[in-house]
Design an enzyme around this catalytic site. Structure first.
Site, PDB file in Angstrom:
ATOM      1  N   LYS A 113      -5.278 -14.297  50.272  1.00  0.00           N
ATOM      2  CA  LYS A 113      -4.824 -12.920  50.473  1.00  0.00           C
ATOM      3  C   LYS A 113      -5.967 -12.066  51.008  1.00  0.00           C
ATOM      4  O   LYS A 113      -7.100 -12.148  50.517  1.00  0.00           O
ATOM      5  CB  LYS A 113      -4.303 -12.352  49.146  1.00  0.00           C
ATOM      6  CG  LYS A 113      -3.640 -10.981  49.270  1.00  0.00           C
ATOM      7  CD  LYS A 113      -3.074 -10.524  47.926  1.00  0.00           C
ATOM      8  CE  LYS A 113      -2.380  -9.179  48.037  1.00  0.00           C
ATOM      9  NZ  LYS A 113      -1.852  -8.716  46.719  1.00  0.00           N
ATOM     10  N   SER A 173       2.922  -7.050  46.658  1.00  0.00           N
ATOM     11  CA  SER A 173       2.186  -6.853  47.899  1.00  0.00           C
ATOM     12  C   SER A 173       1.736  -8.149  48.544  1.00  0.00           C
ATOM     13  O   SER A 173       1.324  -8.181  49.702  1.00  0.00           O
ATOM     14  CB  SER A 173       0.958  -5.991  47.623  1.00  0.00           C
ATOM     15  OG  SER A 173       0.050  -6.664  46.753  1.00  0.00           O
ATOM     16  N   SER A 194       2.591  -8.217  41.969  1.00  0.00           N
ATOM     17  CA  SER A 194       2.387  -8.598  43.366  1.00  0.00           C
ATOM     18  C   SER A 194       2.157 -10.080  43.617  1.00  0.00           C
ATOM     19  O   SER A 194       2.113 -10.507  44.766  1.00  0.00           O
ATOM     20  CB  SER A 194       1.213  -7.804  43.962  1.00  0.00           C
ATOM     21  OG  SER A 194       1.562  -6.452  44.094  1.00  0.00           O
TER      22      SER A 194
END
Length: 506
Positions: free
Chosen positions: A82, A157, A181
């Protein structure tokens, strides 16, 4: 062969690499080819580090050929990272224009541990800007799409990491979980996502959203793979003052034990306040079926009450914006990142204002304003102070519940993946996606989402959330692995095997 390699789970790939049945370079190339083929439509990645990935994989092959034991059980296995963790050799944008093209001068501890373990980092994945969102539509670089249906969101997210797994672009990924997330994207993509105990995985080099809530964690397609990755990235880090100075729970051993399918003696609590109305019928039906499956495995399933959970969403959306307001003040155009000088001899204040106006997206601005208001003179006690009191009550609810049961369960998200654009202009509707996941972040306990099935009305994945006490990940992984094995046996294979092949633009 390359297509077959991208369908294998991480533990199987590791065995093949370490036995020299296939090379780490072959495995990396297969996944890079897959990214080339499908990511133009999925948009899971913001940056692909092809040359660096192949070079890293080659080092693993050379080491194995020389007879050196693998650096870790996952050495040579590819991973998607990420884009909120710093990386010296790749940009770290956090999905924001304000850090477009920024190359950090240091690696995050998670990044460093992945490299030390010989894991091949394929690149950086897309995300809602500064990890604020539940759909990955708030990325400054365009939305990620759900591989199950390209017209739908992959969660947020960390939608990029979850979509990379579901699109078979990577067998492993790293996400962060501030209010769901990791777990919500896992639920809507049919993958596995784990939020470790707060402080269980270092936050050094994780670009902060809300420092008391953020937690990095493993993402995978199986519970065992998540456990193997958890043991790589977990553990104490002196560079992080919130890091827990304790051994990593024995999650791999627990996952292997759970796969035997026996949950005799395990007490599982169904949280009354995380049920009721508001859940999509297919989500509710899948959860009810999951409870029956857990009972069949020998678990004692009982209802427990956590009376203050219903206030979690309101408390979270005061605490998080307050910390966002503080943390994002560092993006001032003076030291790094975007700088908009404006016209003429602009003052520092004018440059800062112009830069933040141009560099931050609408959701980030919304949360900065909410947080600044909540922290302002005359309102601090009424808003932020009260929210922190609610947080304490939620922590007490967890403590009381865990005196009665070993783990708690609920649906991970109230709905399956919704359509792109459906909620992007309705902040409250977007925030409600985290209704079931937020309490674990407020209390700092552990949580996991495992696939529980497909909703009858739309054929899209549903997740089962399993929650455990702080540093109680072992029992969580045991329950998750047992449930996964039973579901796979009952349904003739893993849920991800039923994902449609992507109809990509050629």
């Amino acid at each position: 062969m390359s297509a077959d390699l991208t369908r294998l789970d991480a533990s199987t790939l590791a065995e093949k690499i370490h036995s020299r049945e296939v090379s780490a370079v072959e495995v990396a190339q297969a996944h890079l080819d897959r990214i080339t083929a499908v990511d133009g439509d999925v948009h899971a990645f913001l940056h692909v580090a092809g040359e660096a990935a192949l070079a890293s994989a080659a080092l693993v092959d050379e080491s194995i050929a020389a007879g050196t034991p693998p650096a870790s059980p996952l050495a040579g296995v590819p991973l998607a990272l990420k884009d909120v963790f710093t990386t010296v050799d790749m940009p770290t944008t956090v999905g924001s224009r304000i850090l477009e093209g920024w190359r950090p001068p240091y690696d995050a501890t998670v990044t460093a541990r992945l490299r030390a373990a010989g894991i091949t980092i394929l690149g950086k994945t897309n995300m809602d800007e500064f990890a604020m969102g539940s759909s990955t539509e708030y990325s400054a670089y365009g939305p990620t799409r759900n591989p199950w249906d390209l017209s739908r969101i992959p969660g947020g997210s960390g939608g990029g990491s979850a979509a990379a797994l579901a699109a078979f672009e990577a067998p492993l990924a790293i996400g962060t979980d501030t209010g769901g997330s990791i777990r919500q994207p896992a639920a809507v993509t049919g993958t596995v996502g784990v939020k470790p105990t707060y402080g269980g995985v270092s936050r050094f080099g994780l670009v902060a959203c809300a420092s008391s809530l953020d937690q990095g964690g493993p993402c995978a397609r199986t519970v065992l793979d998540a456990a193997l990755l958890h043991e790589v990235i977990g553990g104490h880090d002196p560079l992080d003052s919130t890091s827990i100075d304790a051994p990593v729970p024995a999650v791999v051993e627990a996952a292997r034990r759970g796969a035997s399918g026996d949950l005799s003696g395990v007490r599982i609590g169904v949280v009354r306040e995380l049920g009721g109305e508001g859940y999509q019928p297919g989500v509710r039906a899948s959860f009810d079926a999951a409870l029956r499956r857990l009972e069949k495995l020998g678990a004692d399933v009982v209802e427990v009450s956590a009376p203050h959970f219903e206030y979690g969403l309101a408390a979270y959306y005061l605490i998080l914006p307050s910390e966002v307001s503080s943390n994002l003040a560092r993006f001032d155009a003076m030291r790094y990142g975007l700088r908009v000088d404006g016209s003429g001899a602009a003052s520092a204040e004018e440059v800062m204002a112009a830069t933040r106006e141009a560099g931050f997206g609408p959701e980030v601005k919304r949360r900065i304003m909410l947080g600044t208001y909540a922290l302002s003179s005359g309102y601090y006690d009424a808003y932020y102070g009260q929210a922190q009191k609610v947080r304490t009550l939620i922590s007490r609810d967890f403590a009381a519940a865990f005196e009665q049961v070993d783990v708690l369960v609920s649906p991970t998200a109230p709905t399956t993946a919704f359509r792109l654009g459906e909620k992007v202009d309705d902040p409250l509707a977007m925030y409600l996606n985290d209704l079931a996941t937020i309490p674990t972040n407020l209390a700092g306990v552990a949580g996991m989402s495992v696939p529980s099935g497909l909703a009858e009305e739309d054929g899209l994945p549903v997740g089962l959330q399993i929650m455990a006490p702080a540093l109680g990940e072992a029992v969580m992984y045991r329950v998750g692995a047992a449930f996964e094995a039973a579901r796979n046996a009952d349904e003739s294979g893993p849920l991800i095997a039923r994902i449609p092949e992507l109809e990509v633009a050629r």
